[in-house]
Design a protein around this motif. Sequence first.
Motif, short mmCIF file in Angstrom:
data_model
loop_
_atom_site.label_atom_id
_atom_site.label_comp_id
_atom_site.label_asym_id
_atom_site.label_seq_id
_atom_site.Cartn_x
_atom_site.Cartn_y
_atom_site.Cartn_z
N CYS A 64 99.14 95.41 35.74
CA CYS A 64 97.65 95.92 35.19
C CYS A 64 97.01 96.33 34.61
O CYS A 64 95.90 96.61 33.94
CB CYS A 64 96.61 94.89 36.21
SG CYS A 64 97.23 93.78 37.36
N ARG A 65 97.90 97.59 35.36
CA ARG A 65 97.32 99.32 34.02
C ARG A 65 98.81 99.59 34.55
O ARG A 65 99.71 100.51 35.28
CB ARG A 65 96.10 99.93 34.73
CG ARG A 65 95.78 101.20 33.91
CD ARG A 65 94.79 101.53 35.06
NE ARG A 65 93.98 101.04 35.40
CZ ARG A 65 92.87 101.85 36.56
NH1 ARG A 65 93.48 103.63 36.38
NH2 ARG A 65 92.23 100.58 36.72
N ARG A 71 88.52 96.78 30.92
CA ARG A 71 88.31 97.84 29.16
C ARG A 71 87.09 96.97 28.45
O ARG A 71 87.33 97.20 27.53
CB ARG A 71 89.66 97.58 28.63
CG ARG A 71 90.68 97.98 29.82
CD ARG A 71 91.96 97.04 29.87
NE ARG A 71 93.05 97.46 29.99
CZ ARG A 71 93.14 97.19 31.59
NH1 ARG A 71 92.19 96.94 32.05
NH2 ARG A 71 94.10 98.10 32.07
N LYS A 80 96.04 88.28 33.73
CA LYS A 80 96.87 89.35 33.72
C LYS A 80 98.42 89.41 34.25
O LYS A 80 99.28 90.17 34.13
CB LYS A 80 96.67 91.28 33.66
CG LYS A 80 95.38 90.75 35.69
CD LYS A 80 94.26 91.75 34.91
CE LYS A 80 93.40 92.08 36.51
NZ LYS A 80 92.55 92.83 36.60
N ASP A 110 90.14 89.68 31.95
CA ASP A 110 89.86 91.05 32.38
C ASP A 110 88.93 91.78 31.95
O ASP A 110 88.76 91.52 30.47
CB ASP A 110 91.00 91.79 32.85
CG ASP A 110 90.11 92.84 33.31
OD1 ASP A 110 89.90 94.09 33.08
OD2 ASP A 110 91.13 93.22 35.27
N SER A 132 97.78 98.40 28.56
CA SER A 132 98.60 97.56 28.63
C SER A 132 99.33 96.23 27.42
O SER A 132 99.07 96.96 26.50
CB SER A 132 97.20 96.09 28.69
OG SER A 132 96.66 96.06 28.00
N TYR A 141 92.75 91.46 28.43
CA TYR A 141 91.85 92.88 28.22
C TYR A 141 90.96 92.70 27.16
O TYR A 141 91.43 93.56 26.39
CB TYR A 141 92.69 93.73 28.53
CG TYR A 141 94.14 94.09 29.64
CD1 TYR A 141 93.48 93.89 31.66
CD2 TYR A 141 94.86 93.87 29.73
CE1 TYR A 141 94.12 94.01 32.25
CE2 TYR A 141 96.05 93.77 30.54
CZ TYR A 141 95.42 93.92 32.02
OH TYR A 141 96.60 93.80 32.84
#
Length: 758
Positions: free
Chosen positions: A356-357, A754, A283, A751, A457, A684
């Motif tokens: 990242c978010r 989620r 990410k 990641d 994302s 994600y």
Amino acid sequence: MPRRILAPLALLCAPLLAAEPLLYNRDIQPILTAKCVACHACYDAPCQLNLGSAEGLLRGASKLPVYDGVRTRAQATTRLYFDARSEAAWRDLGFHSVLDARAGQASLIARMLELGRAQPLQVNAKLPDDLDLSIARDNQCPTPDEFAAYAKRFPHAGMPFAVTGLTDAEYATLQDWVRQGAPLEPQTLLPSALERKQIAEWERFLNAPGARESLVNRWLFEHLFLAHLYFEGGEPGHFFQLVRSRTPSGQPIDPIATRRPNEAPGGDFHYRLWPVQGAIVHKTHITYPLSAKKLERVRELFYASDWTVEALPGYGAQRRANPFETFQAIPAEARYQFMLDNAEYFVRTFIRGPVCRGQIATDVIRDHFWTLFQDPSHDLYLIDADYRALATPLLAMPGQFDDIGDLLPLWRRYRDKRNQYETLRHDAYARAPAPSWSHLWAGNDNALLSIFRQHDSASVRKGLIGAVPQTLWLLDYPLFERAYYQLVVNFDVFGNVSHQAQTRLYFDLIRNGAELNFLRLLPPQSRQDYLDDWYQDSGKLKMWLDYADVDLDSPTAFILPSQGAKGAFVETLLQRYGTLNARPDPLNRCRTGECHRPGLPAELEDAEQALSRLTGRPAGGLKAIAQLPEATLLRVQLADGRREVYSLLRNRAHSNVAFMMGESLRYQPELDTLTVYPGVLSSYPNFMFSLSAGEVPEFVAALEQARDEAAFEKVVRRWGIRRSHPEFWRYFNDLSAYLRETEPVEAGVLDMNRYQNL
């Protein structure tokens, strides 16, 4: 990267066992990378506990979240490697140890692992509904003194959290390491001889004396500071970041930690290339190539013409707000072409990263669209000095001041400047030659990009992937540079609600501008219908309140029908730019009945032919789309032992994406679609299925027949890899292995924050 060796910590538990000493990099970090880094990396690591390196473990955990959309004051930055350089300094910033023992009790990390071990999950079963897995959950982040109460209140919140845990051997190794005193050592990534040579060449270039050189190198730093740089011919897995250091080449790097890369360094500095340490996570892994050829290209772009610098600009708020003024001495053609050469990198910086978010930014874009670029020879900002002089003052961006009370006045001021610019642009381009194919940049395979968004994302790929999207973007230099500065250089993830709101609201204007640029390629009489489709319902109010007038009159030189103009444009685009399209897509745009990639083994041809049945169908007809999360990965095992991975991306439909709040009110779920494409198209994963190639037609048929939750549950039970699957980590980590095999430069740990509880 030179680092001070971290001394072993005091004993955390029992006296040392008479066992072979464990080495952190050899024995411990591989376990953490395999089982922990998937959640504990970047700013969204729970409790800011970053387990990708010894430095992250030593920093420890914090109760203060990085993501806080309502905080009224900016908080102190807590960037690993930059904002503190010792354990004591991190404690001063509010971090507590996860390694120290307290009053005869084991360390926090040991007790978290014990708690996870004490509550094993039911094999491949859905987790209890009352276990909050959402990324918006309220992490408790207990200190060592608070752990007993935490464990009593949250018995299922041990580590690894809500997922199959460690093997017996892994658990024993970590506990032995704790008993041995949890010794740490830095990862020492040493450049190869070839890399050292290229580092020296680039640092010599970036630190060359002279006013022109200083201005160019500042611009380059602000555009490459986020990159994971790698060298042609360099060692696999070796990446570097461009930093400002108090020390010159040849000495250990001492990085200067400003909040933003375009803030004053506070004294003399040198540009340095610093090895990236710790586990590489996908990410944040946004790569950029360096080579002798690239260095020559930079020289050619920035120094081939004769231009001068009267005075070097400062670093004040106005300089940060308007890079077009700050760097106006550098030929605009050079700046734009540098970005076009690696357009995928620059779009990734503000679409995929760096924080990242980012729903505050991503909810301003559609779930699927394509991006094109204006050719430099037809960009008026580059070729018309009078127009550039009028436009430059209007291109300033908000976000430099974050007083809550000034939010609305600041927003209105910058909105009005932007709309004045749009009016200026409208009038200037109406007098210019009508747009034609020569107006679209076609210099390399970065010219055509696909963007996919999954809630908070997004990802970017070269080539045109998926069915013809609802909207397309056409970026010119002023739009491209503003998007980059607004969302990357000037964005502060630690900023307050005013700063974040200003960023989001202005990016809405950038998106609108990119859509309107594309709209001008179509016949004038077709534009209003497309505009009405893009801005339905409340979007019409936003058009009236905040956007500049749309050009519904200027002619186009594209020969397109009034009805279906967008589709006709895309068909011609695919034909004309076929050699540039890095991602031919027969699965989603099947033209011949052979809906698979050429040259595949027969079993994979049949699998892709079946998967193509899931594309091009709205959720109103394919009910299973409503049950699928936004990014599902499908692992297909071949008879010879190889495997292929496909991304099933759910593209949520919206009546418009023009407002910061209330996104769910604008969903049109019956219009959702699926894009199916080989490869890992998201950092994600939300879920994963694994099956043999021969089972794919049956899997597709099951999805076609899954018209309710109960039927979809059967699909999950048969082929799904739930968080509680006994081999969850083997399957999940195989996705990273697949990336290393197919895209070694881009590979990194995915990641799982989620990963859903289906």
